[in-house]
Design an enzyme around this catalytic site. Structure first.
Site, PDB file in Angstrom:
ATOM      1  N   LYS A 129      40.747  39.592  49.868  1.00 41.98           N
ATOM      2  CA  LYS A 129      40.677  40.145  48.482  1.00 41.98           C
ATOM      3  C   LYS A 129      41.869  41.150  48.337  1.00 41.98           C
ATOM      4  CE  LYS A 129      37.914  39.836  44.794  1.00 41.98           C
ATOM      5  NZ  LYS A 129      37.410  38.846  44.027  1.00 41.98           N
ATOM      6  N   ASP A 169      40.823  37.818  39.279  1.00 40.39           N
ATOM      7  CA  ASP A 169      39.405  38.688  39.114  1.00 40.39           C
ATOM      8  C   ASP A 169      39.450  39.440  37.991  1.00 40.39           C
ATOM      9  OD1 ASP A 169      36.828  39.227  41.123  1.00 40.39           O
ATOM     10  OD2 ASP A 169      37.315  41.184  40.477  1.00 40.39           O
ATOM     11  N   ASN A 243      35.857  36.010  32.014  1.00 43.19           N
ATOM     12  CA  ASN A 243      36.007  35.153  32.286  1.00 43.19           C
ATOM     13  C   ASN A 243      34.537  34.286  32.575  1.00 43.19           C
ATOM     14  OD1 ASN A 243      36.347  33.166  34.939  1.00 43.19           O
ATOM     15  ND2 ASN A 243      37.576  32.471  33.305  1.00 43.19           N
TER      16      ASN A 243
END
Ligand code: NDP
Length: 448
Positions: A129, A169, A243
Site C-alpha cells: 500500500k 484508493d 468510487n
C-alpha cells in the site's frame, strides 16, 4: 512451548513497541492475531518458524520527499510512502491513497489488511500500500499532474509489473492513475501492467471502476441467501460518495434495495424516495463538488452537516464505504436500536473493534472489509492478467468472474469460520483463511 495466547500476546507487545504512535496499525494487527489462537494451537510449526513475527513486519518501507510547484509558483513539499508488506504469494499489490491524514501507520494498517485480503481472492498477489499526505481536493488538474509526476519520479524505481503494482484508493481515481502511469512510462519506456485502475484506452479493464462496490453487494447477497433473505425491498444507508460508495449504491439499487442516504466528509444527504445516483455521479465524478449540492437538484431531500450523523438514519442495511473507524460504538448502538439487520464493510476497517462487538452481540450479520471489499483488488488482478495476455475481456466476462470470486470468498470464509469453531463469524473466518495461505507460502520459502 509457550501457549498460543502467550505467543500472540508477545507478538502484539513487540508490534506496539516497535511501531509506536501507529494506532490503526495496532488495531488491524490485533484483530487478526486475536483470531489466530486456534490456528497456532493446530500449527506449532508457525511458531517455530516465526511466522507471526514475520507477517507483522513489512518486507520494505519507503518514505520519500515529493516536491512540486503550485499554480502560484510556490514550492510545496509532501511526503510519499510505499510499504511493500508481503510478497509470499505474488508481487506486492495495493492502492495509493492521497489524503491529508495519510501517515506511515495508516499505510501499514492498509498494507497488512491488503496482504490477507489479496490472499482471500485466491489470486497470486502479495500485499502492499502507499500514498501521500497530499490533498487533491481544491487543486487544479495541473497541480495534481505536477504532484503525480513528482511522486512517480521517485516511486518508479521500486515498482513494476512483476514487482509491485499500485492502484487507486481514497483521492486517487482515474485522473491521478493516468498522470502516474504517464510519468512511469516516460521514465522507464515500459508499456506494461504496472498500474491497475487504468483508463480503458490504455490498458484498463472494463468493470474495474464498479468492482469494489459491486463485489460488496455480491458478497452481501450471497450471505443473505444463507439466512433466507435477499436485498429486495431493504432500505440501505451508504457512507461516502466516492468510487466504492457510488457503485455499491448502483448494485444495491439493481438488486432491489432502496438507498436513502449517502455522505462525504462534510455531511450527508437523506432522500427517503431513494437517492438519484445520476445526480451523485454528476456532482462527484464530473463536477468534483460537495454532496450538499444534491439538494439543489432534489429540494425534497435533506442535507445535514457532519458525516457521522448518517448512522442515525433508520435502515436495514448499513454499508460503510468512506474510511477507517467511521462507525464507532455509539453509532453501532444507534444502528442496532434502529433495527439494522446487516452491516457490509466496503471501506477498509470502517468499524471500530467496539462497534464490531456491538454488532456481533446483537446478532447483526456482519461482513468484514477484508473479505467483502476484495472485489476491487480481485478485478485489478484480472486487469493484470489481461495486460499480460494483451487481451481485453468484455464487461460481462469481468463482471461474471468478479461475482464468482466474491461468492467463493464468502463460501470459503464461512467454511473456515465453521471449521475453527466460530460458525457465522466472518471476521474470524476471513482472518484465518487469509492468513493460512500466506503462512503456508512463507513456510515453503524458508526464513526470508
Ligand atoms: P474515494 O476517494 O473515491 O471516496 C472516498 C469517500 O469517502 C468520499 O466521499 C470522501 O469524502 C469520504 N471520506 C474520505 N475520508 C473521510 C473521512 N475522514 N470522513 C468522512 N468521509 C470521508 O475513495 P474510495 O471510494 O476508493 O475508497 C473508500 C474506502 O474504500 C477506503 O477505505 C478505501 O481504502 C476502500 N477501498 C477502496 C477500493 C477501491 O477499489 N477504490 C478497494 C478496497 C477498499 P470527501 O470527498 O469529502 O473526502
Amino acid at each position: 512451548m509457550k501457549a498460543a495466547e502467550q505467543v500472540i500476546g508477545d507478538v502484539m507487545e513487540q508490534v506496539r513497541k516497535r511501531n509506536p504512535n501507529e494506532p490503526e496499525f495496532h488495531q488491524a494487527v490485533l484483530e487478526v492475531l486475536e483470531s489466530l489462537e486456534p490456528v497456532i494451537e493446530r500449527h506449532p510449526e508457525f511458531v517455530e518458524t516465526g511466522i507471526l513475527e514475520r507477517i507483522v513486519e513489512p518486507e520494505r518501507q519507503l518514505i520519500f520527499r515529493v516536491p512540486w510547484i503550485d499554480d502560484n509558483g510556490r514550492v510545496q513539499v509532501n511526503r510519499g510512502f510505499r510499504v511493500q508488506f508481503n510478497s509470499a504469494i505474488g508481487p506486492y499489490k495495493g492502492g495509493l491513497r492521497f489524503h491529508p491524514s495519510v501517515n506511515l501507520g495508516i499505510i501499514k494498517f492498509l498494507g497488512f489488511e491488503q496482504t490477507l485480503k489479496n490472499s482471500l481472492t485466491g489470486l497470486p498477489i502479495g500485499g502492499g500500500k502507499g500514498g501521500s499526505d497530499f490533498d487533491p481536493k481544491g487543486k487544479s488538474d495541473f497541480e495534481v499532474m505536477r504532484f503525480c509526476q513528482s511522486f512517480m519520479t521517485e516511486l518508479y524505481r521500486y515498482v513494476g509489473a512483476d514487482v509491485d503494482v499500485p492502484a487507486g484508493d481514497i483521492g486517487v481515481g482515474a485522473r491521478e492513475v493516468g498522470y502516474l502511469y504517464g510519468q512511469y512510462k516516460r521514465l522507464t519506456t515500459l508499456y506494461h501492467g504496472v498500474f491497475t485502475g487504468k483508463g480503458l484506452s490504455y490498458g484498463g479493464s472494463l468493470g474495474r471502476t464498479q468492482a469494489t462496490g459491486y463485489g460488496l453487494l455480491y458478497f452481501l447477497e450471497e450471505m443473505l441467501k444463507d439466512y433466507d433473505q435477499s436485498l429486495k425491498g431493504k432500505t440501505a444507508v451508504i457512507s461516502g460518495s466516492g468510487n466504492v460508495a457510488i457503485y455499491a449504491a448502483e448494485k444495491a439499487q439493481q438488486l432491489g434495495a432502496l438507498v436513502v442516504a449517502m455522505s462525504d466528509s462534510n455531511g450527508y444527504i437523506y432522500d427517503p424516495d431513494g437517492i438519484k445516483l445520476d445526480t451523485i455521479k454528476q456532482i462527484k465524478e464530473v463536477e468534483r463538488k460537495r454532496i450538499k449540492v444534491y439538494r439543489e437538484h432534489h429540494p425534497s431531500a435533506q442535507y445535514h452537516e457532519g458525516s457521522k450523523g448518517i448512522w442515525t438514519v433508520k435502515c436495514d442495511l448499513a454499508l460503510p464505504c468512506a474510511t477507517q473507524n467511521e462507525i464507532d460504538e455509539e453509532s453501532a448502538r444507534i444502528l442496532v436500536a434502529n433495527g439494522v439487520t446487516a452491516v457490509g464493510e466496503g471501506a477498509n476497517m470502517p468499524s471500530t473493534p467496539e462497534a464490531i462487538k456491538v454488532f456481533q452481540n446483537n446478532k447483526i450479520l456482519f461482513t468484514p472489509a477484508k473479505a467483502s471489499n476484495a472485489g476491487g483488488v480481485a478485478t485489478s488482478a484480472l486487469e493484470m492478467t489481461q495486460n499480460s495476455m494483451r487481451l481485453a475481456w468484455t464487461f460481462e466476462e469481468v463482471d461474471a468472474k468478479l461475482k464468482d470470486i466474491m461468492v467463493r470468498i464468502y463460501r470459503q470464509t464461512s467454511k473456515v469460520a465453521k471449521e475453527y469453531g466460530f460458525e457465522g463469524d466472518l471476521v474470524k473466518g476471513a482472518n484465518i483463511a487469509g492468513f493460512l495461505k500466506v503462512a503456508d507460502a512463507m513456510m515453503a520459502q524458508g526464513i526470508v
